[in-house]
Design a protein around this motif. Structure first.
Motif, PDB file in Angstrom:
ATOM      1  N   GLU A 158     -78.579 -15.133-111.487  1.00  0.00           N
ATOM      2  CA  GLU A 158     -77.911 -13.870-111.818  1.00  0.00           C
ATOM      3  C   GLU A 158     -78.046 -12.871-110.671  1.00  0.00           C
ATOM      4  OE1 GLU A 158     -79.974 -15.520-113.721  1.00  0.00           O
ATOM      5  OE2 GLU A 158     -79.353 -15.491-115.830  1.00  0.00           O
ATOM      6  N   ARG A 159     -79.208 -12.875-110.026  1.00  0.00           N
ATOM      7  CA  ARG A 159     -79.417 -11.905-108.945  1.00  0.00           C
ATOM      8  C   ARG A 159     -79.090 -12.468-107.560  1.00  0.00           C
ATOM      9  NH1 ARG A 159     -83.863  -7.412-108.958  1.00  0.00           N
ATOM     10  NH2 ARG A 159     -82.165  -6.527-107.706  1.00  0.00           N
ATOM     11  N   GLN A 160     -78.953 -13.781-107.449  1.00  0.00           N
ATOM     12  CA  GLN A 160     -78.599 -14.355-106.139  1.00  0.00           C
ATOM     13  C   GLN A 160     -77.256 -13.824-105.655  1.00  0.00           C
ATOM     14  OE1 GLN A 160     -78.934 -18.611-106.608  1.00  0.00           O
ATOM     15  NE2 GLN A 160     -81.172 -18.539-106.607  1.00  0.00           N
ATOM     16  N   ARG A 161     -76.409 -13.416-106.618  1.00  0.00           N
ATOM     17  CA  ARG A 161     -75.079 -12.907-106.246  1.00  0.00           C
ATOM     18  C   ARG A 161     -75.169 -11.579-105.486  1.00  0.00           C
ATOM     19  NH1 ARG A 161     -72.450 -12.180-111.421  1.00  0.00           N
ATOM     20  NH2 ARG A 161     -74.419 -12.619-112.454  1.00  0.00           N
ATOM     21  N   GLU A 162     -76.339 -10.931-105.530  1.00  0.00           N
ATOM     22  CA  GLU A 162     -76.508  -9.672-104.786  1.00  0.00           C
ATOM     23  C   GLU A 162     -76.797  -9.923-103.305  1.00  0.00           C
ATOM     24  OE1 GLU A 162     -79.559  -7.217-106.635  1.00  0.00           O
ATOM     25  OE2 GLU A 162     -79.035  -8.027-108.596  1.00  0.00           O
ATOM     26  N   GLU A 163     -77.272 -11.134-102.983  1.00  0.00           N
ATOM     27  CA  GLU A 163     -77.769 -11.390-101.626  1.00  0.00           C
ATOM     28  C   GLU A 163     -76.744 -11.090-100.523  1.00  0.00           C
ATOM     29  OE1 GLU A 163     -79.487 -15.340-101.684  1.00  0.00           O
ATOM     30  OE2 GLU A 163     -80.772 -14.815-103.381  1.00  0.00           O
ATOM     31  N   PRO A 164     -75.473 -11.562-100.660  1.00  0.00           N
ATOM     32  CA  PRO A 164     -74.523 -11.281 -99.572  1.00  0.00           C
ATOM     33  C   PRO A 164     -74.257  -9.789 -99.370  1.00  0.00           C
ATOM     34  CG  PRO A 164     -73.506 -12.616-101.330  1.00  0.00           C
ATOM     35  CD  PRO A 164     -74.939 -12.458-101.681  1.00  0.00           C
ATOM     36  N   LEU A 165     -74.323  -9.015-100.458  1.00  0.00           N
ATOM     37  CA  LEU A 165     -74.093  -7.569-100.329  1.00  0.00           C
ATOM     38  C   LEU A 165     -75.222  -6.904 -99.560  1.00  0.00           C
ATOM     39  CD1 LEU A 165     -72.853  -7.161-103.951  1.00  0.00           C
ATOM     40  CD2 LEU A 165     -71.502  -6.651-101.924  1.00  0.00           C
ATOM     41  N   PHE A 166     -76.470  -7.304 -99.877  1.00  0.00           N
ATOM     42  CA  PHE A 166     -77.606  -6.754 -99.138  1.00  0.00           C
ATOM     43  C   PHE A 166     -77.552  -7.217 -97.673  1.00  0.00           C
ATOM     44  CE2 PHE A 166     -80.034  -6.783-103.413  1.00  0.00           C
ATOM     45  CZ  PHE A 166     -79.829  -5.427-103.618  1.00  0.00           C
ATOM     46  N   HIS A 167     -77.187  -8.484 -97.479  1.00  0.00           N
ATOM     47  CA  HIS A 167     -77.093  -9.030 -96.122  1.00  0.00           C
ATOM     48  C   HIS A 167     -76.114  -8.203 -95.285  1.00  0.00           C
ATOM     49  CE1 HIS A 167     -75.647 -11.593 -92.871  1.00  0.00           C
ATOM     50  NE2 HIS A 167     -76.791 -12.261 -92.967  1.00  0.00           N
ATOM     51  N   ASP A 168     -74.931  -7.952 -95.853  1.00  0.00           N
ATOM     52  CA  ASP A 168     -73.902  -7.244 -95.087  1.00  0.00           C
ATOM     53  C   ASP A 168     -74.319  -5.800 -94.807  1.00  0.00           C
ATOM     54  OD1 ASP A 168     -72.547  -9.560 -95.154  1.00  0.00           O
ATOM     55  OD2 ASP A 168     -70.979  -8.906 -96.546  1.00  0.00           O
ATOM     56  N   TRP A 169     -74.878  -5.146 -95.808  1.00  0.00           N
ATOM     57  CA  TRP A 169     -75.257  -3.737 -95.597  1.00  0.00           C
ATOM     58  C   TRP A 169     -76.307  -3.646 -94.481  1.00  0.00           C
ATOM     59  CZ3 TRP A 169     -78.989  -0.188 -95.045  1.00  0.00           C
ATOM     60  CH2 TRP A 169     -78.614   1.157 -95.131  1.00  0.00           C
ATOM     61  N   LEU A 170     -77.299  -4.504 -94.549  1.00  0.00           N
ATOM     62  CA  LEU A 170     -78.397  -4.432 -93.565  1.00  0.00           C
ATOM     63  C   LEU A 170     -77.886  -4.765 -92.158  1.00  0.00           C
ATOM     64  CD1 LEU A 170     -81.065  -6.072 -95.876  1.00  0.00           C
ATOM     65  CD2 LEU A 170     -81.240  -3.750 -94.911  1.00  0.00           C
ATOM     66  N   THR A 171     -77.017  -5.772 -92.062  1.00  0.00           N
ATOM     67  CA  THR A 171     -76.460  -6.144 -90.753  1.00  0.00           C
ATOM     68  C   THR A 171     -75.644  -4.980 -90.194  1.00  0.00           C
ATOM     69  OG1 THR A 171     -76.308  -8.411 -91.540  1.00  0.00           O
ATOM     70  CG2 THR A 171     -75.091  -7.905 -89.541  1.00  0.00           C
ATOM     71  N   GLN A 172     -74.800  -4.410 -91.066  1.00  0.00           N
ATOM     72  CA  GLN A 172     -73.940  -3.306 -90.603  1.00  0.00           C
ATOM     73  C   GLN A 172     -74.740  -2.057 -90.222  1.00  0.00           C
ATOM     74  OE1 GLN A 172     -71.280  -3.022 -93.937  1.00  0.00           O
ATOM     75  NE2 GLN A 172     -70.347  -4.991 -93.406  1.00  0.00           N
ATOM     76  N   HIS A 173     -75.968  -1.973 -90.689  1.00  0.00           N
ATOM     77  CA  HIS A 173     -76.783  -0.807 -90.370  1.00  0.00           C
ATOM     78  C   HIS A 173     -77.858  -1.124 -89.335  1.00  0.00           C
ATOM     79  CE1 HIS A 173     -74.510   0.630 -93.765  1.00  0.00           C
ATOM     80  NE2 HIS A 173     -74.782   1.844 -93.322  1.00  0.00           N
ATOM     81  N   GLY A 174     -77.631  -2.169 -88.544  1.00  0.00           N
ATOM     82  CA  GLY A 174     -78.439  -2.393 -87.345  1.00  0.00           C
ATOM     83  C   GLY A 174     -79.690  -3.232 -87.523  1.00  0.00           C
ATOM     84  N   PHE A 175     -79.884  -3.837 -88.691  1.00  0.00           N
ATOM     85  CA  PHE A 175     -81.066  -4.679 -88.871  1.00  0.00           C
ATOM     86  C   PHE A 175     -80.777  -6.109 -88.419  1.00  0.00           C
ATOM     87  CE2 PHE A 175     -81.960  -1.189 -91.720  1.00  0.00           C
ATOM     88  CZ  PHE A 175     -83.319  -0.984 -91.540  1.00  0.00           C
ATOM     89  N   GLU A 176     -81.816  -6.747 -87.879  1.00  0.00           N
ATOM     90  CA  GLU A 176     -81.734  -8.188 -87.621  1.00  0.00           C
ATOM     91  C   GLU A 176     -82.154  -8.860 -88.921  1.00  0.00           C
ATOM     92  OE1 GLU A 176     -84.204 -11.666 -85.277  1.00  0.00           O
ATOM     93  OE2 GLU A 176     -84.564  -9.560 -84.711  1.00  0.00           O
TER      94      GLU A 176
END
Ligand SMILES: NC(=[NH2+])NCCC[C@H](N)C(=O)O
Length: 291
Positions: free
Chosen positions: A95-113
């Motif tokens: 149920e929560r694995q579906r959140e992973e790509p959203l967190f991935h994209d936000w963090l990448t777009q905000h300069g995190f490796e």
């Protein structure tokens, strides 16, 4: 981030507003579809927390809410932040694995490796991994795997002390443990086994116990901003203990999120490093102005 940040950069916290929050599945003992959250009240409570943080000098970064992802509000579970790196969560429940790509994209777009764990390693971010000084304290068994935490310690080059979580009501480390500074923390002893308690007591100079009824009101699930400590309502003893230890406690009602098994800390992800993390190089304000 760090090097490029101006002097006195404000603390930065990621939050996601509860437009689509609700109890749509049951993945911890607090959640029951028959005990729904009141979404209007949840929105009010969420804004109450965000306003309080802003009044303490915090800059709130926002993740867009998404329909059918009711737990996306719990941004503490996005990742573990270490300087410019973010170790992305890999949730135990689909149920929560579906959140992973959203967190991935936000963090990448905000300069995190963004660092990703192997598919068979579970890990739930700052919900289960918190720094006190140079040490990463990691809760395991219920949501995160100890081997994920060992791998993360090797990646980040830090010491990890893994503590087993033994009570299903305290299924994430941040529900029963909160670092306050590089040498102090609060904890609920009932969530750990004897060995875990010994590990915490022998390695953290000031460890403040929280009583059971207050821990069940999510008193340990605190957001720390400098000397300010923000929790749900219902923890008068902890408030006294925090004052005695030189901190300034604040309460704000978060009952609707407790129905999902979360509270203040779960609703936030500190992006510039927690005050308790020794690696935090930032000269950010450690004592923001009082509201
Ligand atoms: N950092 C936290 N403790 N987050 C709370 C997450 C709550 C969510 N319903 C879950 O069970 O995953």
């Amino acid at each position: 981030m760090n090097e490029s940040r101006p002097l006195f950069a404000p603390p930065r916290i990621l939050m996601c507003s509860p437009e689509y929050f609700g109890i749509e599945y049951e993945i911890n003992p607090w959640m029951s579809r028959s005990r729904q959250a009141d979404r209007q009240l949840a929105l009010l409570q969420w804004h109450g927390l965000a306003d309080m943080l802003e009044s303490l000098g915090v800059m709130i970064e926002r993740l867009h809410p998404v329909a059918k992802l009711p737990d996306l509000v719990f941004t503490a579970n996005a990742a573990l932040i270490f300087k410019k790196k973010a170790v992305l969560s890999h949730f135990k429940h689909t149920e929560r694995q579906r959140e992973e790509p959203l967190f991935h994209d936000w963090l990448t777009q905000h300069g995190f490796e963004v660092l990703c764990l192997p598919e068979d390693h579970f890990f739930e971010g700052a919900g289960d991994a918190l720094f006190v000084g140079d040490t990463l304290y990691a809760g395991y068994r219920i949501r995160s795997d100890v081997r994920s935490e060992q791998l993360i310690a090797a990646w980040l080059g830090c010491r990890v002390l893994a503590v087993e979580l033994v009570d299903p009501y305290f299924y994430h480390l941040d529900t029963c443990f909160c670092p306050l500074s590089t040498d102090s923390a609060i904890f609920y002893p009932g969530a750990f086994d004897t060995y875990g308690i010994e590990v915490l007591q022998s390695s953290i100079p000031l460890l403040i116990p929280v009583r059971e009824e207050e821990a069940r009101a999510f008193a340990c699930n605190a957001v720390v901003v400098g000397k300010h400590v923000i929790t749900n309502t219902g923890a008068p003893q902890l408030q006294r203990d925090l004052r005695n230890a030189g901190f300034t406690p604040h309460e704000t009602p978060l009952s609707e999120f407790v129905k999902a098994g979360g509270s203040a800390k779960c609703l936030t992800l500190r992006l510039d490093g927690e005050n308790a993390a020794a690696w935090r190089e930032s000269p950010a304000i450690s004592q923001p102005v009082s509201p």
